[in-house]
Design an enzyme around this catalytic site. Structure first.
Site, PDB file in Angstrom:
ATOM      1  N   ARG A  59      28.340  30.582   9.290  1.00  0.00           N
ATOM      2  CA  ARG A  59      27.740  31.765   8.657  1.00  0.00           C
ATOM      3  C   ARG A  59      26.349  31.485   8.091  1.00  0.00           C
ATOM      4  O   ARG A  59      25.440  32.287   8.289  1.00  0.00           O
ATOM      5  CB  ARG A  59      28.680  32.356   7.616  1.00  0.00           C
ATOM      6  CG  ARG A  59      28.987  31.467   6.455  1.00  0.00           C
ATOM      7  CD  ARG A  59      30.077  32.067   5.610  1.00  0.00           C
ATOM      8  NE  ARG A  59      31.346  32.069   6.333  1.00  0.00           N
ATOM      9  CZ  ARG A  59      32.299  32.984   6.187  1.00  0.00           C
ATOM     10  NH1 ARG A  59      32.128  33.985   5.363  1.00  0.00           N
ATOM     11  NH2 ARG A  59      33.412  32.882   6.844  1.00  0.00           N
ATOM     12  N   THR A  60      26.159  30.358   7.405  1.00  0.00           N
ATOM     13  CA  THR A  60      24.840  30.097   6.828  1.00  0.00           C
ATOM     14  C   THR A  60      23.798  29.899   7.931  1.00  0.00           C
ATOM     15  O   THR A  60      22.690  30.418   7.867  1.00  0.00           O
ATOM     16  CB  THR A  60      24.880  28.866   5.903  1.00  0.00           C
ATOM     17  OG1 THR A  60      25.865  29.090   4.894  1.00  0.00           O
ATOM     18  CG2 THR A  60      23.539  28.632   5.237  1.00  0.00           C
ATOM     19  N   LYS A  87      23.598   8.332  17.058  1.00  0.00           N
ATOM     20  CA  LYS A  87      23.239   7.027  17.618  1.00  0.00           C
ATOM     21  C   LYS A  87      22.723   6.080  16.537  1.00  0.00           C
ATOM     22  O   LYS A  87      22.172   5.026  16.832  1.00  0.00           O
ATOM     23  CB  LYS A  87      22.164   7.193  18.702  1.00  0.00           C
ATOM     24  CG  LYS A  87      22.648   8.000  19.890  1.00  0.00           C
ATOM     25  CD  LYS A  87      21.494   8.313  20.846  1.00  0.00           C
ATOM     26  CE  LYS A  87      21.937   9.331  21.881  1.00  0.00           C
ATOM     27  NZ  LYS A  87      20.786  10.004  22.495  1.00  0.00           N
ATOM     28  N   ARG A 109      20.773  21.503   6.036  1.00  0.00           N
ATOM     29  CA  ARG A 109      22.084  21.391   5.387  1.00  0.00           C
ATOM     30  C   ARG A 109      22.589  19.980   5.637  1.00  0.00           C
ATOM     31  O   ARG A 109      22.497  19.462   6.745  1.00  0.00           O
ATOM     32  CB  ARG A 109      23.081  22.389   5.956  1.00  0.00           C
ATOM     33  CG  ARG A 109      24.502  21.948   5.608  1.00  0.00           C
ATOM     34  CD  ARG A 109      25.521  23.004   5.761  1.00  0.00           C
ATOM     35  NE  ARG A 109      25.308  24.112   4.864  1.00  0.00           N
ATOM     36  CZ  ARG A 109      26.228  25.083   4.718  1.00  0.00           C
ATOM     37  NH1 ARG A 109      27.347  25.039   5.381  1.00  0.00           N
ATOM     38  NH2 ARG A 109      25.990  26.079   3.902  1.00  0.00           N
ATOM     39  N   HIS A 137      23.201  25.209  -3.417  1.00  0.00           N
ATOM     40  CA  HIS A 137      23.120  26.087  -2.256  1.00  0.00           C
ATOM     41  C   HIS A 137      22.310  27.290  -2.737  1.00  0.00           C
ATOM     42  O   HIS A 137      22.861  28.367  -2.975  1.00  0.00           O
ATOM     43  CB  HIS A 137      24.536  26.489  -1.827  1.00  0.00           C
ATOM     44  CG  HIS A 137      24.590  27.156  -0.477  1.00  0.00           C
ATOM     45  ND1 HIS A 137      23.466  27.488   0.250  1.00  0.00           N
ATOM     46  CD2 HIS A 137      25.647  27.549   0.278  1.00  0.00           C
ATOM     47  CE1 HIS A 137      23.831  28.057   1.384  1.00  0.00           C
ATOM     48  NE2 HIS A 137      25.142  28.107   1.428  1.00  0.00           N
TER      49      HIS A 137
END
Lengths: 316, 424
Positions: A59-60, A87, A109, A137
């Protein structure tokens, strides 16, 4: 229109009341873009935005992506599964590589608190924190504020109850900081095992009893409680949690008559919130989602052109 | 005579000495302490205006060799120590391989003989591989030259194993040094649990994680009669527990680091990984208690917990970066500037904390300048101005939390067995 005089949006902590108001007012103005036949404005034409997501997010990430598209930005989605992080590349190296592609804004994020702050130090681009660990947030808190303001007309003096797993929630921290800055009376509620030390100093009153939190509340913000928490001895079981902290229609009677119920999602129906509450007329959960796009458009718009500014110091 | 250090202010609590005298050195030992030595030395040092102390010993360092020579070697670490005013260091066993056998102890001592200008005192592991399960061959390591045992960095969780280790240590009279931490209570945290961990959204380390092990160890030390030393004590409650145990006659001592005395958890707000160490920077109340313990005498020693980490390892997200900061090249200057200069402690107390007590705890023939003792000397210049610049460190690592600090007072000359190991 005015702009934010800072390079990044790392958290609510660094924002002043005026800056928060500016973002909310801008979001208000941009909200109507969604109602147009052509849902697009040219504000970020020619600007490049990278969505750098180290954590799974639907959603974000979708909300940011749509916001960027409606502002006509060029977008690069950089998800962890397709990156070289798997990696063994470090965050700083990843960021420097992306920097070489000359983006204007990087939306990040990450599961580590402070990861956007680290990026801010090594990147010229503006960094937008889309959630860092259990820290902040900020765009979620801003969209929550926008939603409350839309219904209530203000934030000051409202009793806002935030109920659930406060410890592991970045939304709780950002919401608490923002609502407190805007003059609301913030209450947080949950079992003591899920409320971090000295949380009150962020600007909240704390209670372990949901009835006390709900009493006369103008806004009820429910937070998700993850099933894993019962294995880590935070709560005995989700059933017991529901019995003591679940938001039921009966408990809702304690709140003000014109109260609203919010949830940043994803919801656990039957754990922290009953279906007949989540789907009731006083639930504004879906308005939050719609406002998310407008809020993110506002943030991106107000930061565009700020790349290269000196990062702002933490205020504390 | 081999060397005469002339007209320095000699501060040596073991001789109740604090006055301007000459020190004559012959065959690596102190031959004469007198207000004026008439003989000539083959080498002479003019120490007018300087303070001459028994050699400082850092009883808690990580030299990283064998295993992590990219972060530090015995050569680079001891060079850093000499520059920092230390004539000897005790090195923790959490190398790779762990110093849990005679072979590794012998390797460290051999490397030190070839590469170090100062004394290196190895500390052996308590358990094999520091896994916390079976005792390491403590007797054999003792025979080869360890001065203490510790599972620093991977502290013994099983209290029965700790009890056995303490009992066993008594055969050899070896001190047991414990990094006190209940791993379950620490719960994978990366900073002190309190307001700032809440604000920053970082997983907190409950101070009780340290405190319950301090109390446990004091109880076991009383029962077993072992000599216990608490490494890098960092909370008010830990200190109170040690003070109580001391009063009751338990053989317990403790050390504190400069960073735990000078920084608080508020410093973590920028997510600077050079502020990440274990135990973590504590609250203001804890720091105040530590400062008081330093001044009043509950704290026995100052140690750095010098923990070099390569820049690549530290340039990470805060919760992913390794714990630890370097300290050898800043400790003495920091304490002189922040504690001696404002008069919180005197020079005698400084010498106790950096020399007399570490030597006594580790049972080294050091910590005194009485005639006949080894001529390890730390010479201080209390007027010297300096700024912490990690780029100039002799250590291979740069992870200091004190970058840019301007300090007055610092080491001037480091002498080991009558030979100048470093002079600034």
């Amino acid at each position: 229109m005015a702009s934010l005089n800072q390079k990044d949006l790392l958290g609510i902590e660094q924002l002043t009341v005026e800056e928060i108001q500016l973002i909310l007012d801008t979001a208000d103005a941009l909200r109507q873009v969604a109602d147009r036949p052509v849902k697009k404005v040219p504000a970020l034409r020619g600007k490049t935005v990278i969505n750098l997501f180290f954590e799974a997010s639907t959603r974000t990430r979708s909300s940011f992506e749509l916001a960027e598209k409606r502002l006509s930005a060029d977008i690069l989605n950089f998800a962890v599964s397709t990156s070289s992080v798997s990696k063994g590349e470090t965050l700083v190296d990843t960021a420097r590589n992306l920097e070489s592609m000359a983006p204007d804004i990087i939306v990040v994020r990450h599961s580590s608190a402070g990861a956007p702050h680290l990026l801010s130090r090594v990147c010229r681009s503006s960094i937008v924190n889309a959630g860092d660990g259990m820290h902040e947030h900020p765009t979620q808190a801003l969209l929550d504020a926008l939603t409350i303001r839309e219904v209530k007309g203000r934030l000051g003096d409202l009793k806002i109850a935030i109920i659930g797993d406060i410890s592991h929630s970045r939304v709780a921290r950002s919401d608490t900081l923002l609502f407190h800055k805007m003059g609301a009376k913030v209450w947080v509620c949950g079992p003591p095992t899920l409320i971090p030390w000295d949380y009150g100093k962020l600007g909240a009153r704390i209670t372990n009893h949901i009835e006390e939190a709900l009493e006369g509340a103008d806004v009820v913000m429910m937070l998700r409680v993850q099933h894993e928490r019962q294995n880590e001895a935070f709560v005995p079981s989700t059933r017991e949690y529901y019995n003591f902290y679940g938001l039921t229609r009966e408990r809702m009677r304690l709140a003000k008559r014109d109260t609203i119920v919010m949830h940043p999602g994803p919801m656990n129906r039957g754990v922290e919130i009953d279906s007949d509450v989540a789907d009731a007329p006083y639930s504004v959960i879906l308005d939050q989602v719609a406002n998310g796009i407008a809020t993110r458009m506002a943030v991106l718009y107000l930061l565009s052109g700020n790349a290269g500014l000196k990062p702002r110091k933490q205020s504390r | 005579m081999q060397l005469i250090v002339r007209q320095g202010r000699v501060v040596d609590p073991t001789q109740k000495l604090n006055k301007i005298v000459d020190i004559g050195i012959e065959d690596g030992r102190v031959a004469e302490v007198a207000s004026r030595i008439r003989k000539r030395g083959r080498k002479e040092i003019d120490a007018r205006g300087l303070v001459v102390c028994p050699g400082f010993i850092d009883m808690h360092v990580h030299l990283r060799e064998p295993g992590r020579e990219d972060s530090e070697t015995i050569e680079s670490g001891t060079s850093a120590a000499a520059r920092g005013g230390f004539t000897g260091v005790a090195c923790m066993p959490n190398t790779n391989p762990v110093n849990d056998s005679e072979a590794v102890t012998a390797f460290i001592l051999e490397r030190a003989r070839n590469a170090s200008r100062i004394a290196v005192y190895p500390i052996g592991a308590i358990t094999k591989g520091s896994q916390g399960e079976t005792l390491a061959e403590i007797g054999e390591m003792h025979r080869t030259g360890i001065v203490a045992i510790s599972d620093d960095g991977r502290p013994v969780q099983n209290s029965q194993v700790m009890r056995r280790a303490m009992e066993y240590s008594c055969i050899f009279g070896l001190p047991v040094i414990d990094h006190c931490e209940d791993r379950e209570l620490a719960a994978g945290g990366c900073m002190h649990e309190g307001y700032y961990s809440t604000l920053l959204g970082l997983r907190g380390i409950n101070p009780a994680a340290e405190e319950v092990h301090v109390v446990r160890d004091c109880v076991l030390a009383r029962q077993t009669g072992a000599q216990l030393h608490i490494a890098h004590i960092s909370t008010r409650e830990s200190l109170a527990a040690v003070a109580r145990a001391k009063k009751e006659g338990v053989r317990v001592t403790c050390e504190v680091t400069p960073h735990h005395l000078l920084l608080t958890d508020a410093q973590v707000t920028s997510y600077d990984t050079n502020m990440k160490m274990n135990p973590p920077l504590r609250s203001k109340e804890d720091v105040d208690a530590l400062v008081q313990g330093l001044c009043t005498g509950v704290i026995d020693a100052l140690a750095t917990d010098h923990a070099p980490h390569n820049i690549n390892d530290k340039m990470l997200e805060f919760d992913r970066a390794p714990f630890g900061v370097v300290g050898l090249e800043t400790a003495v200057s920091l304490i002189l500037d922040r504690f001696v200069r404002p008069g919180l402690i005197g020079l005698e107390r400084l010498v106790e904390l950096f020399s007399t007590n570490p030597a006594r705890i580790l049972r080294l023939e050091r910590g005194t300048l009485a005639p006949g003792s080894w001529a390890d000397l730390t010479v201080l210049d209390c007027e010297r101005q300096s700024e912490v610049r990690s780029a100039e460190f002799l250590s291979r690592s740069r992870n200091t939390p004190f970058e840019g600090w301007k300090l007055k007072g610092g080491p001037a000359i480091t002498i080991v067995k009558g030979r100048v190991a470093w002079s600034g």
